[in-house]
Design an enzyme around this catalytic site. Structure first.
Site, PDB file in Angstrom:
ATOM      1  N   ARG A   1     -27.131  -7.060 -12.950  1.00  0.00           N
ATOM      2  CA  ARG A   1     -26.185  -6.237 -12.178  1.00  0.00           C
ATOM      3  C   ARG A   1     -25.951  -6.830 -10.794  1.00  0.00           C
ATOM      4  NH1 ARG A   1     -27.392  -1.765  -9.449  1.00  0.00           N
ATOM      5  NH2 ARG A   1     -29.102  -1.155 -10.816  1.00  0.00           N
TER       6      ARG A   1
ATOM      7  N   TYR B   1       0.590   0.594 -12.199  1.00  0.00           N
ATOM      8  CA  TYR B   1      -0.119   0.726 -13.472  1.00  0.00           C
ATOM      9  C   TYR B   1      -0.706   2.144 -13.510  1.00  0.00           C
ATOM     10  CZ  TYR B   1      -3.464  -0.088 -17.174  1.00  0.00           C
ATOM     11  OH  TYR B   1      -4.179  -0.005 -18.334  1.00  0.00           O
TER      12      TYR B   1
ATOM     13  N   ASP C   1      -2.255  -6.543  -7.331  1.00  0.00           N
ATOM     14  CA  ASP C   1      -2.644  -6.671  -8.732  1.00  0.00           C
ATOM     15  C   ASP C   1      -1.732  -7.752  -9.324  1.00  0.00           C
ATOM     16  OD1 ASP C   1      -2.802  -6.398 -11.503  1.00  0.00           O
ATOM     17  OD2 ASP C   1      -3.116  -4.232 -11.415  1.00  0.00           O
TER      18      ASP C   1
ATOM     19  N   LYS D   1      -5.977  -9.154 -20.062  1.00  0.00           N
ATOM     20  CA  LYS D   1      -4.623  -9.545 -20.438  1.00  0.00           C
ATOM     21  C   LYS D   1      -4.522 -11.076 -20.515  1.00  0.00           C
ATOM     22  CE  LYS D   1      -4.340  -5.113 -19.931  1.00  0.00           C
ATOM     23  NZ  LYS D   1      -3.889  -4.444 -18.737  1.00  0.00           N
TER      24      LYS D   1
HETATM   25  C1  LIG Z   1      -4.259  -3.399 -17.961  1.00  0.00           C
HETATM   26  C2  LIG Z   1      -3.961  -3.349 -16.521  1.00  0.00           C
HETATM   27  C3  LIG Z   1      -4.868  -2.821 -15.606  1.00  0.00           C
HETATM   28  C4  LIG Z   1      -6.187  -2.209 -16.049  1.00  0.00           C
HETATM   29  O1  LIG Z   1      -7.019  -3.158 -16.596  1.00  0.00           O
HETATM   30  P1  LIG Z   1      -8.214  -2.813 -17.629  1.00  0.00           P
HETATM   31  O2  LIG Z   1      -8.762  -4.162 -17.925  1.00  0.00           O
HETATM   32  O3  LIG Z   1      -7.610  -2.114 -18.784  1.00  0.00           O
HETATM   33  O4  LIG Z   1      -9.164  -1.933 -16.884  1.00  0.00           O
HETATM   34  C5  LIG Z   1      -4.546  -2.835 -14.273  1.00  0.00           C
HETATM   35  N1  LIG Z   1      -3.369  -3.339 -13.844  1.00  0.00           N
HETATM   36  C6  LIG Z   1      -2.447  -3.853 -14.689  1.00  0.00           C
HETATM   37  C7  LIG Z   1      -1.178  -4.380 -14.143  1.00  0.00           C
HETATM   38  C8  LIG Z   1      -2.725  -3.879 -16.053  1.00  0.00           C
HETATM   39  O5  LIG Z   1      -1.811  -4.387 -16.893  1.00  0.00           O
END
Ligand SMILES: *Cc1c(COP(=O)(O)O)cnc(C)c1O
Length: 413
Positions: A72, A125, A197, A222
């Protein structure tokens, strides 16, 4: 941080960060003087680390740089991934997290450690919106949501207690863009932490730190992992911020990535530049096909000259990505019928997968939002979002074409 400089993103994605000294394979091997280091970095799937002496153990507690203690707090597989991420996003340092939301919450909790106010892009998001709109107010943290496509609106919303400007570009699902350099300048002028993000763009297309943004976040679930096998996230920024995030919010709230997920993500990153180029190429073909189809009302893709911010896309992005949004003429019934007919494209949330994924927001991700509110924010009934995969674009187009042909509107023509 890695000091080797590579000319291109592919070399970087493959080699960056791999200078990590490999831990001994075992005392027997060391004694036998065996050579050879695994080419593919090994996975350290362990929760804790043992020490030879009380002195070593004690010093690892005092100076964490001197050793690993507990996963951790840090683990060699996580560390390797973090070194690669820092190089890819041209940041000083990076943290891998258990999920994209783990990265977002850890980064925000770090930047807002003393409380304060957030100015955020509207249409974030959905879980990020919920975090800022439902969770943080209970901790006394307020957010003003603005249309950040106009940087003046970001500046006007700043209050004396504003600590964070929070952005996404391109946004989900309408693919609106934010001028990152302009927003970064506003943040600097007011001594505010700017956070983006960068999941939709990836470091292949967009380098926010070079544009002046302080902190870059990813859902590595992603494009970065690209394999649809993990949930994972990342934070990239200045070392001081990353150390504070790691020793504070990450360690104590616990959104730590497992070594196995870090390792699976490490398997994905080397092919990111190659995959991303193909996502972009396929998406360009498909956007052009959809644009001319009589059943489609409009198509939104940053690479199309009719995107309202196409000039900004050309200036700020290097490749327009794999996400496309379109509006079908027949509204909700057409949207639902269309997705039911698809054979190759999979009905699924998420994005950045090798497979083409399709989502009809009105009946799924955004169905909990009252219809009028949904329509006002541009999530109309006939809206369909694509994450274009790596299949041959002819096959994706053929699949879309046969599904579009079944729509009543199309047969009336
Ligand atoms: C999927 C996504 C998230 C969240 O990510 P997780 O891995 O599902 O926690 C945040 N921002 C964007 C733009 C996303 O596509």
């Amino acid at each position: 941080m890695e000091n080797k400089k590579y000319k291109g993103k592919s070399t970087e994605a493959i080699h960056a960060g791999e200078a990590l000294p490999v831990l001994p394979t075992g005392a027997q091997d060391q004694q036998a003087g065996k050579t050879g280091i695994p080419l593919l970095p090994p996975i350290y799937q362990n929760s804790t680390f043992r020490f030879q002496t009380a002195e070593e153990f004690a010093s690892a507690f005092i100076d964490e740089e001197s050793g690993y203690v507990y996963t951790r707090w840090g683990n060699p597989t996580q560390k390797l991934l973090e070194q690669k991420l820092a190089v890819l996003e041209a940041g000083e340092s990076a943290l891998a997290t258990a999920s994209g939301m783990g990265a977002i919450s850890t980064a925000l909790l770090t930047a807002l450690a003393d409380g304060g106010h957030v100015v955020a892009m509207e249409n974030l998001y959905s879980a990020t919106y919920n975090l800022l709109n439902e969770e943080f107010p209970r901790m006394g943290i307020e957010t003003t949501f603005v249309d950040a496509t106009d940087p003046n609106k970001v500046e006007s919303a700043i209050r004396p207690d504003t600590k964070v400007i929070y952005l996404e570009s391109p946004t989900n699902p309408l693919l609106k863009l934010v001028d990152l350099a302009a927003c970064a300048e506003i943040a600097k002028a007011h001594n505010i932490t700017s956070i983006i993000d960068n999941t939709f763009a990836t470091p292949c297309s967009q380098q926010p730190i070079a544009l002046g943004i302080d902190v870059v976040l990813h859902s590595m679930t992603k494009y970065l992992s690209g394999n649809g096998a993990v949930i994972a996230g990342a934070i990239v920024g200045e070392k001081e911020f990353i150390v504070r995030a790691q020793k504070g919010a990450l360690r104590n709230f616990g959104a730590v990535i497992s070594p196995f997920n870090a390792w699976l993500t490490l398997l994905g990153i080397p092919t990111l530049p190659l995959r991303f180029a193909r996502h972009c190429e396929n998406a360009a073909h498909i956007a052009a096909f959809l644009e001319t189809h009589p059943a489609v009302a409009w198509v939104r893709y940053p690479g199309l000259p009719n995107h309202p911010q196409h000039d900004l896309a050309k200036r700020q992005m290097n490749g327009f990505g794999g996400m496309i949004t379109m509006e079908l003429k027949g509204g909700r019934a057409a949207g639902e019928k269309f997705v039911n007919q698809l054979q190759i494209c999979a009905l699924a949330v998420s994005l950045g997968d090798v497979r083409t994924l399709v989502c009809h927001p009105a009946s799924t991700t955004h169905s909990h939002i009252p219809t009028e509110v949904r329509q006002q924010t541009g999530i109309t009934d006939g809206l369909v979002r694509f994450s274009i995969g790596l299949e041959d674009s002819e096959d994706i187009i053929a699949d879309l074409e046969q599904a579009l042909e079944t729509l009543p509107f199309y047969s009336e023509i």
